[in-house]
Enzyme design. Sequence first.
Site, PDB file in Angstrom:
ATOM      1  N   LYS A   1       0.861  -1.190   0.000  1.00  0.00           N
ATOM      2  CA  LYS A   1       0.000   0.000   0.000  1.00  0.00           C
ATOM      3  C   LYS A   1       0.894   1.235   0.000  1.00  0.00           C
ATOM      4  O   LYS A   1       1.665   1.456   0.931  1.00  0.00           O
ATOM      5  CB  LYS A   1      -0.917   0.007   1.220  1.00  0.00           C
ATOM      6  CG  LYS A   1      -1.855   1.214   1.255  1.00  0.00           C
ATOM      7  CD  LYS A   1      -2.771   1.174   2.458  1.00  0.00           C
ATOM      8  CE  LYS A   1      -3.704   2.359   2.477  1.00  0.00           C
ATOM      9  NZ  LYS A   1      -4.592   2.350   3.663  1.00  0.00           N
TER      10      LYS A   1
ATOM     11  N   LYS B   1      -2.125  -1.596  -3.759  1.00  0.00           N
ATOM     12  CA  LYS B   1      -2.984  -0.406  -3.742  1.00  0.00           C
ATOM     13  C   LYS B   1      -2.113   0.834  -3.887  1.00  0.00           C
ATOM     14  O   LYS B   1      -1.136   0.963  -3.150  1.00  0.00           O
ATOM     15  CB  LYS B   1      -3.768  -0.367  -2.427  1.00  0.00           C
ATOM     16  CG  LYS B   1      -4.731   0.798  -2.299  1.00  0.00           C
ATOM     17  CD  LYS B   1      -5.466   0.761  -0.961  1.00  0.00           C
ATOM     18  CE  LYS B   1      -6.435   1.931  -0.859  1.00  0.00           C
ATOM     19  NZ  LYS B   1      -7.141   1.961   0.436  1.00  0.00           N
TER      20      LYS B   1
END
Length: 330
Positions: free
Chosen positions: A196, A254
């Site tokens: 992320k 992400k």
Amino acid sequence: MIMLRRNRRLRTNEAIRSLVRESLVTPDDFQAPLFVVEGNGIKQEIASMPGYYRYSLDLLKKEIEELWSLGIKSVLLFVKVEENLKDNRGTEAVNPNGLMQRAIKTVKETNPEMIVMTDVALDPYSEFGHDGIIENGKVLNDPSVEVLAKMALSHAEAGADFVAPSDMMDGRILAMRNILEENSFFNTGIMSYSAKYASAFYGPFRDALDSAPVDAQDIPKDKKTYQMDPSNRDEAIRETLMDIEEGADIVMVKPGLCYLDIVRDLKNTVNVPISVYQVSGEYAMIKAAAEKGWLDHDAVVMEQLTAIKRAGADFISTYFAKYAAKLLQR
């Protein structure tokens, strides 16, 4: 010279193109993120995410029914926490009667077969908008992990199929796996946000949950001390391999489109399913450009989803899940 190979032969018409198509996107590939709020009869559009909504629990039921009817079999739950319930330790996050816990039960009561994954992070519950406990201007790792593990257990007790830690604290996967095993939640999975990045694409999501870091003295202004540097590629492999070793069942990249090289790197390296989150900023950009008439909305939606699948995603968390499923029915 005789041209022995003409690649265009395989592009002559849609019939042959579909026959040799390498990457196919279907509703089985979609997970729908859902935003939940307190109240009744609420379907509240998010200003920075046109066409996407926050739902109260009574209307969440209808949304679950529609998603299932379209072939979407998994949801990722997020909750908008009321301001008076926020503090520095995420106390409300482990409330067995909290909004997240009730949302999990609502989905499972509506459709027991729907796979429920839950956001495990402190930022919606934090008075400072961070994913961990703040002390002396720093985000503390180990005390935050302790709370996050208890939060994961609370979600499992409410009926979650998978917990999805999005915090990026070190060691949180092992802590969650241990607490789940110790409490006999052997079949509760972990989908880790393993790669992320500290991205600029999260703005509309933070609007949706009112979870942006607060602008105050002695509070970090961003999340760069725990989310990954967008410049780094090899680090994503290290992070992901560590999460798998600690017990993650699914790993996530992400955001999506700007990080497809990371998706492919992981697909070539790991042997667990890979999720990709097409995030709120990616959604909002398509909506804004289409509104201006600058691009073909439906074509770009499907092109981006196909690109994510082609890069190696086993499934995609996307705000276009319901819309794309309807497009595929045409």
